[in-house]
Scaffold this motif. Structure first.
Motif: not given
Length: 107
Positions: A26-31, A33-42, A82-90
């Motif tokens: 879950k930590i790996a998913h969080f990180i 998809y957090g990186i994914t969101a940052l790339l999309f945000f930029r 659970g992975d989807m929740v970790a992805n969206a949370s990240g």
């Protein structure tokens, strides 16, 4: 596109390693998809989208959902809510962090 391709590849490859009680997955998913969101945000900020924050969260979370659906068809992988929740949370947490950082830098 390179990041999304790499994330796709990692999402469909067989998982190896010992199973533990730690929430490392879950930590790996969080990180990731957090990186994914940052790339999309930029990307959205550079194109001056008014809703760059929400677009980045939605795009990263939607990609995460699509990867879970793909995994449901791969014999050695499985669908995980659970992975989807970790992805969206990240995605959400990293987008909030990036948004706050941009505001602080602009002040």
């Amino acid at each position: 596109m390179i990041w999304l391709s790499a994330l796709f590849a990692v999402s469909v490859l067989p998982v190896s390693g010992p199973r533990t009680e730690l929430p490392a997955d879950k930590i790996a998913h969080f990180i990731a998809y957090g990186i994914t969101a940052l790339l999309f945000f930029r990307h959205f900020v550079m194109r001056r989208h008014r809703n760059a924050f929400w677009l980045s969260v939605f795009a990263a979370a939607a990609f995460g959902v699509s990867m879970e659906v793909v995994q449901s068809f791969v014999p050695y992988r499985q669908f995980s809510f659970g992975d989807m929740v970790a992805n969206a949370s990240g995605a959400f947490v990293s987008s909030v962090g990036y948004w706050l950082w941009r505001r602080w830098r602009a002040a």
